[in-house]
Design an enzyme around this catalytic site. Structure first.
Site, mmCIF file in Angstrom:
data_model
loop_
_atom_site.group_PDB
_atom_site.id
_atom_site.type_symbol
_atom_site.label_atom_id
_atom_site.label_comp_id
_atom_site.label_asym_id
_atom_site.label_seq_id
_atom_site.Cartn_x
_atom_site.Cartn_y
_atom_site.Cartn_z
ATOM 1 N N ARG A 42 -84.110 75.427 10.021
ATOM 2 C CA ARG A 42 -84.084 76.429 11.082
ATOM 3 C C ARG A 42 -82.674 76.670 11.601
ATOM 4 O O ARG A 42 -81.865 75.752 11.682
ATOM 5 C CB ARG A 42 -84.972 75.978 12.250
ATOM 6 C CG ARG A 42 -86.413 75.713 11.885
ATOM 7 C CD ARG A 42 -87.119 76.950 11.392
ATOM 8 N NE ARG A 42 -87.170 78.001 12.397
ATOM 9 C CZ ARG A 42 -87.554 79.255 12.132
ATOM 10 N NH1 ARG A 42 -87.874 79.608 10.925
ATOM 11 N NH2 ARG A 42 -87.602 80.138 13.109
ATOM 12 N N VAL A 43 -82.411 77.911 11.964
ATOM 13 C CA VAL A 43 -81.125 78.232 12.575
ATOM 14 C C VAL A 43 -81.306 78.572 14.052
ATOM 15 O O VAL A 43 -80.330 78.766 14.762
ATOM 16 C CB VAL A 43 -80.440 79.415 11.858
ATOM 17 C CG1 VAL A 43 -80.109 79.044 10.428
ATOM 18 C CG2 VAL A 43 -81.309 80.670 11.900
ATOM 19 N N ASP A 44 -82.553 78.619 14.510
ATOM 20 C CA ASP A 44 -82.803 78.878 15.928
ATOM 21 C C ASP A 44 -83.201 77.577 16.611
ATOM 22 O O ASP A 44 -83.076 76.497 16.046
ATOM 23 C CB ASP A 44 -83.882 79.959 16.114
ATOM 24 C CG ASP A 44 -85.197 79.575 15.421
ATOM 25 O OD1 ASP A 44 -85.350 78.394 15.054
ATOM 26 O OD2 ASP A 44 -86.056 80.447 15.267
ATOM 27 N N ASP A 45 -83.661 77.660 17.817
ATOM 28 C CA ASP A 45 -84.006 76.465 18.581
ATOM 29 C C ASP A 45 -85.456 76.050 18.358
ATOM 30 O O ASP A 45 -86.229 75.887 19.298
ATOM 31 C CB ASP A 45 -83.724 76.700 20.068
ATOM 32 C CG ASP A 45 -82.238 76.839 20.343
ATOM 33 O OD1 ASP A 45 -81.894 77.613 21.246
ATOM 34 O OD2 ASP A 45 -81.448 76.186 19.657
ATOM 35 N N VAL A 46 -85.818 75.928 17.110
ATOM 36 C CA VAL A 46 -87.133 75.418 16.734
ATOM 37 C C VAL A 46 -86.930 74.225 15.811
ATOM 38 O O VAL A 46 -86.121 74.275 14.890
ATOM 39 C CB VAL A 46 -87.986 76.500 16.032
ATOM 40 C CG1 VAL A 46 -89.300 75.915 15.525
ATOM 41 C CG2 VAL A 46 -88.276 77.648 16.985
#
Length: 741
Positions: A609-613
């Site tokens: 993941r590149v997001d906050d997940v």
């Protein structure tokens, strides 16, 4: 645009490719590699009479076979050798390729080319293999993936009238498969089992469908399902689909707060659960969780009149179950009394099929909405090709139906193909880590699909738990949920599959509905840890921060150009969030939220993941959800959560916690914070590490610098970078000093 193609030759005098100076990339010259002695690799459908394996290859696969380290790439043939740390390529055997549905790269590229150049014709031909009460119109699909051109819209087979339950069950019965086993059920305790044929399954689905209609559930109504892996779970999903109701399955490991949140969002006509379940030696009282969730939702004005409860006697007797008269009904008391036939509710291809909530970076779960026709065609097709499915196969996916894998590849995909499916109630390491292989031998499982987390866990337990069982029935292995690291891939291949079973290492998401990048067993060589190449109709694009598409060997953000039939259509009740999350970051593309690399040979490698997940054991958990749970603790004033590498789970949850003024650090408080997260979200979201934080590294505008927290959590202290922009740079030193406290 098609993948770039090269001719690759492998012979008993292993050849290396040498580009001709001044030539274009399609013209290559070959010479023998002097460091390799004669060795015939395989004689399958890709072979010419002279023993050379010659095929077109996506991108520029540079294939060299070697038994010596002096050549750049080694190769392994299924069934002939172990995949070692040096082996980059694992080839299908002659026997496997000879019987594979897609037996060569030529065949794959022929099909892939048509799927990209003529998607309407390609998918129409496949869709026509299913039953449609009425066929779709002239326009097979319509799409807009560019927010600059208006609202995002994806439609496939609109106007076509069908029913996925009918295609899963009635169609199989009518074509002579009524006596074929649809489900083998294996209970938590060894020796506890059951089975249903397709005819029996259809009858049970019809009984539940009739009951649901009788209590007022109609087309378009939501039904929340909070069940463990009993046969009643796929029965419930299919019964909802039969009458046009929208099922929303909630993983029976989520807390009452998480369940209540989902109930309040979709406002179901009924909730279906069971009183309790045993996972390993532990009893989980599901009905109590549901009672609390229903009480919580009632406070917000969402009252549920029907709570159908299955009595799971192996975990809890009826008399011990708390009960609310007038609302709660025992499944066994009512459902078996209904007729075993039920009229089908025919629906449009674009009518909703199910809601499945997935974690988001804002803290509020997203209600992913899938529709009927495109999802039906796509899941059936991906299952068929990615596992090289044969009618004689026995298929086991270890996923729970509370996740998308259980929807697409326990229930719908396999049953649309008339497959025999294993449904397993228990824990894979109970009563010991050999349980999976005991089940494989018991039912002669041929296709085994699981998560890297389980692979790593069983790997740690030791080879002896695997090798004491035969596993000779296994034909294809599969991996799902997160990128599988190469060492786990090799153990899975060498030990579990005896170096003879290809691994379908699949990349896809809740939002995509089905596989997007996946090997096709028998068609091309695999690289341990790579998802390899795109499925039919899928056009992956790796872009940079500015949204510019990158070519050749590169790393960046993984996007998808153009739609595919299985794509989700919206987020329930929040189309604006749908567009903002998935289509605004890179206009013209669907943004997956994942990072990806493509190597010099065109193979795709997912990097997470590149997001906050955070992806924990294949479960996507929003960092904001965990942070919200932590700060709800009266002694916590602030929290920041990041993901860290975890040997078993893939990613672990690492929480930086700032306490209220005057509150001392203590082990008791640490445990209390973990319990708070477990209670509000579920045990799978519990932090693996709580790091006391006098303060958090923030910019002057108040933004938390998670990049720095990730480096501290990963002990990459020499890679902290510039901290001068922080409002208080001294916070970093304080956090480092408290790393081991």
């Amino acid at each position: 645009m098609l993948p770039q193609c090269y001719n690759v030759a492998i012979s008993c005098e292993a050849l290396v490719r040498i580009p001709l100076l001044g030539s274009n990339h399609h013209r290559q010259q070959y010479r023998p590699c002097p460091s390799i002695g004669p060795r015939r690799l395989m004689m399958g459908s890709n072979y010419e009479s002279n023993g050379i394996w010659r095929h077109p290859c996506p991108m520029n696969m540079n294939v060299v076979t070697s038994s010596r380290s002096s050549c750049p790439i080694n190769a392994v043939v299924l069934g002939e050798a172990l995949a070692s740390e040096e082996s980059e390529l694992v080839f299908p055997s002659k026997d496997f390729s000879g019987q594979a549905m897609v037996a060569s790269l030529e065949k794959y590229l022929e099909m892939y080319k048509r799927s990209i150049e003529d998607p309407a014709g390609f998918w129409s031909d496949i869709a026509s293999q299913f039953y449609w009460k009425e066929k779709w119109g002239k326009q097979v699909y319509s799409e807009n993936l560019d927010v600059r051109k208006g609202d995002i819209k994806i439609e496939w087979f609109k106007g076509g009238i069908t029913n996925i339950c009918y295609n899963c069950l009635d169609r199989n019965v009518e074509t002579g498969n009524g006596d074929k086993i649809a489900i083998y059920w294996e209970g938590n305790e060894p020796g506890s089992d059951g089975s249903l044929t397709y005819s029996q399954l259809l009858q049970k689905v019809c009984q539940l469908a009739n009951y649901l209609k009788d209590v007022g559930v109609k087309k378009g109504d939501a039904v929340v399902v909070y069940l463990p892996m009993l046969m009643e779970l796929p029965i419930t999903m299919l019964a909802c689909a039969r009458i046009g109701a929208i099922h929303s399955v909630v993983f029976a490991g989520f807390s009452s707060e998480s369940l209540a949140q989902r109930i309040m969002d979709c406002k179901p006509k009924a909730v279906i659960t069971c009183n309790a379940v045993k996972r390993g030696p532990k009893v989980i009282y599901l009905k109590g969780i549901v009672d609390t969730a229903l009480a919580e939702s009632a406070k917000s004005g969402i009252s549920i009149d029907v709570c159908l409860t299955y009595e799971n006697q192996s975990a809890m007797m009826r008399g011990e179950t708390k009960w609310q008269e007038g609302r709660d009904i025992w499944w066994q008391d009512v459902v078996p009394k209904y007729p075993t036939t039920c009229e089908v509710e025919w629906v449009d291809a674009e009518d909703p099929l199910f809601l499945l909530y997935t974690s988001g970076s804002t803290g509020k779960p997203k209600g992913v909405l899938h529709t009927t026709g495109g999802y039906m065609v796509y899941t059936a097709t991906t299952f068929k090709y990615a596992f090289d499915y044969k009618p004689s196969d026995v298929y086991w996916c270890t996923a729970d139906c509370g996740w998308i894998t259980g929807h697409s590849y326990v229930t719908y995909g396999p049953m649309l193909n008339g497959a025999t499916v294993i449904v397993f109630e228990g824990a894979p390491s109970y009563p010991d880590p050999g349980r999976c292989w005991d089940i494989v031998d018991k039912y002669k499982v041929t296709l085994f699909y699981t998560a890297p987390t389980l692979v790593r866990s069983l790997m740690r337990a030791g080879d002896e738990y695997v090798t004491r069982y035969s596993r000779k029935s296994l034909r294809v292995l599969g991996s799902v949920g997160e990128p599988i690291n190469p060492s786990a891939w090799r153990w899975f291949f060498n030990v579990v599959g005896d170096s003879r079973c290809p691994i379908s290492d699949t990349w896809w998401q809740t939002e995509t509905g089905g596989f997007m990048i996946t090997p096709l067993p028998g068609a091309w060589p695999q690289k341990p840890g790579s998802a390899t190449f795109p499925f039919f109709g899928v056009q992956p694009a790796i872009v940079d921060e500015k949204g510019l598409k990158l070519e050749g060997e590169c790393s960046g953000y993984l996007c998808v150009k153009s739609s595919w039939p299985g794509a989700f259509r919206t987020l329930y009740g929040d189309h604006e969030r749908y567009e903002t999350t998935y289509f605004k970051p890179f206009p013209g593309y669907y943004f997956s939220g994942d990072g990806c690399s493509r190597d010099k040979d065109g193979y795709y490698w997912l990097t997470g993941r590149v997001d906050d997940v955070i992806n924990v054991s294949g479960h996507r958990i929003g960092t904001a959800e965990v942070e919200s749970a932590l700060v709800s603790h009266p002694q916590c004033s602030e929290a920041a959560v990041v993901g860290v590498e975890h040997e078993v789970k893939g990613q672990g949850i690492y929480a930086f916690v700032t306490l209220a003024d005057g509150v001392p650090y203590s082990e008791e408080l640490r445990k209390s914070l973990v319990v708070t997260v477990r209670k509000q979200i579920g045990a799978f979201a519990a932090p693996d590490k709580i790091h006391w934080a006098p303060g958090l590294p923030k910019t002057r505008s108040g933004k938390i610098m998670r990049r720095i927290l990730r480096k501290i959590a990963s002990r990459q202290l020499d890679e902290l970078g510039d901290t001068s922009t922080l409002a208080d740079p001294s916070v970093v030193d304080q956090l480092i000093a408290l790393s081991d406290s």
